[in-house]
Write an enzyme that holds these catalytic residues in place. Structure first.
Site, PDB file in Angstrom:
ATOM      1  N   GLU A  77      37.709  -4.189  53.771  1.00 59.08           N
ATOM      2  CA  GLU A  77      37.836  -2.738  53.655  1.00 59.08           C
ATOM      3  C   GLU A  77      38.726  -2.173  54.750  1.00 59.08           C
ATOM      4  O   GLU A  77      39.582  -1.343  54.500  1.00 59.08           O
ATOM      5  CB  GLU A  77      36.449  -2.082  53.707  1.00 59.08           C
ATOM      6  CG  GLU A  77      36.515  -0.556  53.599  1.00 59.08           C
ATOM      7  CD  GLU A  77      35.138   0.099  53.604  1.00 59.08           C
ATOM      8  OE1 GLU A  77      34.155  -0.596  53.353  1.00 59.08           O
ATOM      9  OE2 GLU A  77      35.074   1.304  53.856  1.00 59.08           O
TER      10      GLU A  77
ATOM     11  N   TYR B 139      61.576  15.653  43.263  1.00 59.28           N
ATOM     12  CA  TYR B 139      62.862  16.303  43.548  1.00 59.28           C
ATOM     13  C   TYR B 139      63.926  15.955  42.518  1.00 59.28           C
ATOM     14  O   TYR B 139      64.855  16.732  42.315  1.00 59.28           O
ATOM     15  CB  TYR B 139      63.327  15.962  44.959  1.00 59.28           C
ATOM     16  CG  TYR B 139      62.617  16.803  45.989  1.00 59.28           C
ATOM     17  CD1 TYR B 139      62.877  18.172  46.057  1.00 59.28           C
ATOM     18  CD2 TYR B 139      61.684  16.257  46.862  1.00 59.28           C
ATOM     19  CE1 TYR B 139      62.208  18.964  46.972  1.00 59.28           C
ATOM     20  CE2 TYR B 139      61.020  17.048  47.785  1.00 59.28           C
ATOM     21  CZ  TYR B 139      61.288  18.400  47.844  1.00 59.28           C
ATOM     22  OH  TYR B 139      60.642  19.182  48.738  1.00 59.28           O
TER      23      TYR B 139
ATOM     24  N   ASP C 174      31.893  -2.251  54.187  1.00 55.25           N
ATOM     25  CA  ASP C 174      30.768  -1.671  54.927  1.00 55.25           C
ATOM     26  C   ASP C 174      29.512  -1.690  54.056  1.00 55.25           C
ATOM     27  O   ASP C 174      29.588  -1.614  52.830  1.00 55.25           O
ATOM     28  CB  ASP C 174      31.051  -0.198  55.286  1.00 55.25           C
ATOM     29  CG  ASP C 174      32.009  -0.060  56.444  1.00 55.25           C
ATOM     30  OD1 ASP C 174      32.247  -1.067  57.149  1.00 55.25           O
ATOM     31  OD2 ASP C 174      32.512   1.080  56.646  1.00 55.25           O
TER      32      ASP C 174
END
Lengths: 744, 368
Positions: free
Chosen positions: B196, B100, B248
């Site tokens: 994670e 902007y 994971d």
């Protein structure tokens, strides 16, 4: 119009159930068919197949005759055409021209007039004329046209042809009513009287006929527009049955085309039957003399050689050469190597004159014309001329950065113009029309796909309006690869866009596909010449379009860069604060200079807004720019200003009133004014009915500097030119007395 | 925000150089051109010695007076000027704010300098590589993501934060963690554990894992954002702490580890400021379920096609070529199953803090 089939059948019919006729019975039914009778049954061959076409053909034949007569007499033609609604067969007067079934066509010229004793034959005897018996480039050829029109009128309305003719230095004009005896092909003069006619010479023909009045393609309007393009030395006034005021087609050049020279036939161009007839008709006593005197390119040495090859005695009497001998002679003539016929018998319209013609009648931004060197087909010399008028407004570079679509463009242009010329002025009529046309065009394109180029065809300066696709010009025009020149084109069709393609064939003998002279026959030599001429025009157009496209593209780049320059320069200004600082305004200017350099520099501007002469590769071309005309603009046109602002009607009238002749002129509105109205111009061409021949305009070969005046255009011509009078030529010495209105 | 710190590189000077290019070219009547390093896969390579992904030397010329580049050129200069303004005023903004800041109608046209944030975002990245200042140094930040807790006391914009007293939510890691914003005051941690997922981090925080094991725990909510990565970099390089990564057991977890360790392809130009080649993969390994006696039947998730494809891609990356890693990945493929961190909860709620991680750390059961 009565059906063709309704005519009583004279030829023997074959019906299987009928008993076989004997030779004697058949002989009893065999008899002469008069030419007139023959054409009565075959009038479609002459262009009278339907009422609408009949009306046009009548105008056409009469106008062609007038033009030929004027040119031959060395007079700049002023021709008036009038179509009036006549009472129908039952005596009622139709309320609108569209409903009318009968019309009176009157064509009047300022030609030399016709000798009294010939009037009947000229207008009421088929195959009577001055043109058939010689090989010369002229409009009519067979002497059928005007008498056929008269005959058609006679057949459909029973009214005779009315002729008024006055010969120079005779006091009285002769008035005739002539009809034709269709069996004997002989004129019947109904009435003869003499009246005083306030013109020095000229002819007026009126024919009442069954017809149909309809505008559009194949209309009288179109025909006159086209005739005016190909004959810019002639002026026309057209009184249609719809409008009170005549529509004017002003003169574009003040010089008559060179008078074509008459030539003898070339042996390659004749047929056996013609040879037989020539053998019978000749005044030569010896065959060799006959050959060398009746044909071009046959010297006495060549004639002797031909006789030797044909195993005929050079001393043989021509009249005795017949049968097998004649056939051998014919074959020998065809196989002997002969020079091509001379081509100076052809009088082309000329590039400058074509430009003038196109420019005054067709709205466009780019005009170009090409006259090919003369060539020969089957022993007949001919010349092909081509021209292009192109409306640039619809053309946009393919680049995505291109300006908005044409519609917006056009409207934008109008708005801008309106602003520039002050808030008081409303859009001129011409501009409104232009806008309307644009809208119409776009609407059409949406409906029926893009607009195809308009092909206008001419043979010996006569427009051809029917059977376009059968014409060699059409075939050649579709054969040309217009895409090379920046246009769009579907395979086997005319190119797309606001394009008008002009093709003219001038020849001592134009080969038509039919007697009604509507399409030029497709000879390889002719088609090739047309193609070459069109390609030459196309190349010039391509150069022009390329240049414009490139310049527009460069301009759009430059504009874009220009927008960003401010942003970049100001960003640099901020970045340099306390780090050396920079003069933002100076930086902007420097960047602008670089931007201009990388977008083609000044050339770009020059191409878009050329003030100087066109580049050398565009010979015989007019380019219309915002600043005016450029290119091979004949002197007269140079003085014209770009589309001027028309003052409101009131002001215009006042100005018109100051011209001497203005009062006599049929009141013309706004842009339709004739050049005669222009200030300082005493004599208007339209009012110059009777210029003294020989003095008024010399027949001359088309010079480079044909004066062209830029008189006010027809509204239909779409262009509005100002200060027309300035360009008027001194040799114009019209009497200015004749007022067309009183003639009717 | 405070004035430039000592040793901080001179951003305005670097940006002024870009202006100099424009001014110099204009003086010479030439088209101003910026040389911008190419940010694409083609221009990325794995530096074996430094052990991280580097950007190559390929550069593209951005010319002002070229229709296809003019707008980008203009935007680049506008963004540079906006960054200079932020620097002068001592403020940081989000990249949305910056959009902007530079967006406005260009005089005499119906065109905006920028129409979409994606345009200014791309230009920001160009500017980062061109001026060689990363986003944070340009005073720009992205959305906050990630949290921290543990044995450290630091100062964030003048406020002292005790990592042991940050409640259950932890300290939100800001997007900009440069020295002038974050200073380390006192550190009693022995290692850093990057997790994670926020949920697992929450388990560790609740169990005060960091207190028992003297460490710092942080998470990045999936793929860690720049702020989290940059903070890890600083922990490792300034506090000399080892970094363990806990993700994971699936191809995406492997890749998160590799981004932390070697840098990402997208942000290759920032590898040298963010990559932590010494980071170690602590789990979940494809061998762990076996090792820790997990009930495979109830905790395994079958590999889908996307998983297998990604695994094969990763197998091919130059930085996964060690024997151990190839074994690890092949084993996952052989299992045909992936395991989430939460799978350990199947054993017991605090299995991860009480058994799994202590044993891993004790046995130094890491992958490099």
């Amino acid at each position: 119009m009565p059906s063709r089939n309704a005519a009583p059948e004279a030829a023997p019919r074959r019906r299987p159930e009928v008993k076989k006729a004997t030779a004697h019975e058949m002989a009893a039914r065999q008899r002469d068919i008069s030419v007139a009778e023959f054409f009565q049954k075959n009038r479609h061959l002459l262009g009278f197949d339907n009422p609408r076409k009949a009306l046009l053909t009548t105008v056409k034949e009469a106008v062609d005759n007038s033009l030929d007569a004027c040119e031959e007499a060395g007079i700049l033609p002023d021709i008036t055409v009038k179509i009036e609604v006549a009472r129908s067969g039952d005596g009622s007067l139709p309320t609108t021209p569209a409903q009318a079934e009968r019309f009176i066509v009157t064509v009047q010229d300022n030609g030399p007039g016709i000798v009294k004793k010939n009037i009947g034959k000229v207008f009421a005897k088929l195959l009577y004329g001055s043109k058939f018996h010689r090989l010369r480039m002229s409009r009519g050829q067979q002497g059928i046209g005007i008498s056929a029109a008269g005959m058609y009128g006679q057949l459909t309305t029973g009214k005779p042809t009315k002729v008024i003719s006055k010969i120079e230095k005779e006091d009285q004009a002769h008035v005739f009513e002539v009809s034709i005896d269709t069996k004997k092909n002989e004129p019947v003069e109904h009435e003869t009287k003499s009246i005083s006619w306030d013109r020095e010479h000229g002819t007026s023909v009126s024919i009442e006929l069954e017809g149909r009045y309809q505008k559009g393609k194949g209309s009288v309007d179109e025909y006159l527009e086209l005739t005016s393009i190909a004959n810019p030395h002639a002026s026309f006034a057209y009184h249609s049955p719809e409008t009170a005021e005549p529509k004017k087609y002003p003169r574009g050049v003040e010089v008559l085309p060179a008078a074509p020279r008459e030539i003898k036939p070339h042996p390659y161009g004749i047929e056996l039957g013609m040879l037989l007839k020539m053998l019978q008709d000749t005044k030569s006593h010896w065959l060799s003399g006959f050959l060398s005197s009746e044909f071009v390119r046959v010297s006495s040495a060549v004639a002797d050689e031909i006789c030797k090859n044909a195993k005929l005695s050079p001393r043989a009497r021509p009249r005795d050469v017949m049968g097998k001998d004649a056939e051998v002679l014919y074959k020998t003539l065809q196989t002997t190597k002969l020079m091509s016929p001379p081509t100076d018998c052809i009088s082309p319209i000329g590039e400058k004159a074509i430009l003038a013609g196109l420019y005054k009648e067709i709205d466009g931004d780019f005009y170009t014309a090409v006259t090919r060197p003369p060539s020969v087909y089957r022993g007949n010399p001919f010349v092909i001329e081509a021209g292009i008028a192109f409306g640039n407004k619809g053309f946009l570079p393919k680049d995505g950065d291109a300006p908005p679509e044409p519609a917006a463009n056009g409207e934008l242009a109008l708005e801008e113009e309106g602003e520039k010329s002050g808030s008081k002025r409303a859009l001129t009529l011409a501009e409104l029309r232009k806008a309307a046309r644009l809208k119409e065009k776009l609407a059409k394109e949406e409906e029926r796909g893009p607009e195809l180029a308009r092909l206008i065809r001419f043979a010996n300066r006569v427009p051809l309006v029917y059977q376009q696709t059968a014409c060699a010009t059409y075939k050649a025009a579709t054969e040309v690869g217009w895409r090379k020149y920046g246009l769009t084109q579907s395979r086997g069709s005319l190119p797309q866009g606001s394009l008008c393609i002009f093709v003219h064939m001038g020849s001592v003998w134009v080969p038509f596909t039919s007697e009604s002279k509507e399409a030029i026959a497709d000879y390889d030599e002719i088609r090739k010449e047309i193609r070459l001429a069109l390609q030459e025009c196309g190349r010039k157009l391509g150069i022009h379009l390329n240049r414009i496209a490139r310049a527009k593209y460069e301009m759009s780049r430059r504009d874009k860069f220009g927008l960003y320059i401010k942003e970049v320069a100001e960003a640099c200004g901020k970045l340099k604060v306390k780090y050396g600082n920079v003069n933002v305004e100076k930086l902007k200017k420097q960047l602008q200079a670089v931007a201009e350099k990388v977008t083609g520099g000044e050339e770009t501007e020059a191409d878009l807004n050329r003030k100087e002469n066109a580049p050398s590769e565009l010979a015989n071309t007019i380019i219309v720019t915002e600043k005016g005309l450029e290119g091979a603009v004949p002197e007269g046109l140079l003085n014209t200003k770009p589309i001027p602002v028309s003052p409101p009607d009131g002001a215009h009238q006042a100005e018109a009133g100051s011209g001497e002749d203005a009062a006599d002129e049929a009141p013309a509105k706004g842009d339709e004014k004739e050049k005669g109205k222009a200030k300082g111009k005493a004599k208007g061409s339209a009012s110059a009915q009777a210029a003294p021949p020989a003095k008024a305009a010399k027949t001359a070969p088309v010079p480079d500097d044909i004066p062209i005046y830029s008189g006010g255009k027809q509204v239909s011509g779409k262009k509005v030119k100002g200060n027309a009078g300035a360009a008027l030529q001194p040799q114009k010495k019209g009497k200015g007395k004749g007022n067309q209105k009183e003639l009717f | 925000m405070v004035a430039k710190k000592k040793g901080k590189r001179d951003l305005p000077a670097a940006l002024a150089k870009m202006a100099d290019e424009v001014i110099g070219s204009a003086n010479k009547g030439k088209t101003p051109t910026l040389d911008i390093p190419v940010r694409s896969l083609a221009n990325v390579r794995f530096n074996e010695q430094k052990r991280y992904i580097e950007m190559g030397s390929a550069k593209q010329e951005r010319e002002f007076f070229n229709v296809n580049m003019a707008k980008k050129f203009m935007q680049t200069m506008c963004v540079a000027a906006a960054c200079r303004q932020l620097e002068d005023e001592g403020k940081t903004t989000s990249i949305r704010d910056l959009f902007y800041m530079i967006k406005h109608r260009i005089d005499g046209s119906n065109e905006n300098t920028v129409d979409d944030q994606s345009e200014s975002d791309a230009v920001i990245e160009d500017l980062e590589v061109t001026a060689q200042f990363i986003r944070e140094e340009l005073n720009l930040f992205a959305e906050n993501k990630g949290a921290l807790a543990g044995e450290i006391t630091l100062v964030d914009s003048g406020d002292t934060i005790d990592g042991r007293a940050v409640g259950s939510g932890g300290w939100a890691i800001p997007s900009i963690v440069e020295e002038d914003v974050i200073q380390f005051k006192k550190c009693t941690a022995n290692f850093v554990l990057l997790i994670e997922k926020g949920a697992v981090w929450h388990r560790l925080n609740q169990d005060k894992f960091w207190r028992k094991h003297k460490c710092i725990i942080l998470h990045g909510g999936g793929q860690p954002p720049r702020g989290v990565r940059r903070l890890c970099y600083r922990f490792v390089n300034e506090l000399k702490l080892p970094l363990y990564v806990y993700v994971d057991n699936d191809p995406w977890g492997y890749y998160i580890y590799s981004v932390v360790k070697q840098g990402s392809i997208n942000l290759a130009f920032e590898s040298q400021r963010m990559a932590v080649p010494s980071a170690r993969f602590i789990g979940l390994s494809s061998f762990d379920p076996e090792k820790f006696g997990l009930d495979k039947k109830s905790t395994a998730i079958g590999l889908d096609e996307g998983d297998i494809r990604r695994a094969k891609e990763i197998l091919a990356y130059p930085w996964f070529q060690s024997k151990e890693w190839q074994k690890e990945i092949h084993n996952m493929l052989a299992n045909g199953a992936k395991f989430e961190l939460e799978a350990l909860t199947n054993k017991s709620i605090s299995f991860v803090t009480e058994e799994y991680l202590p044993r891993k750390i004790k046995e130094k059961d890491f992958l490099d």
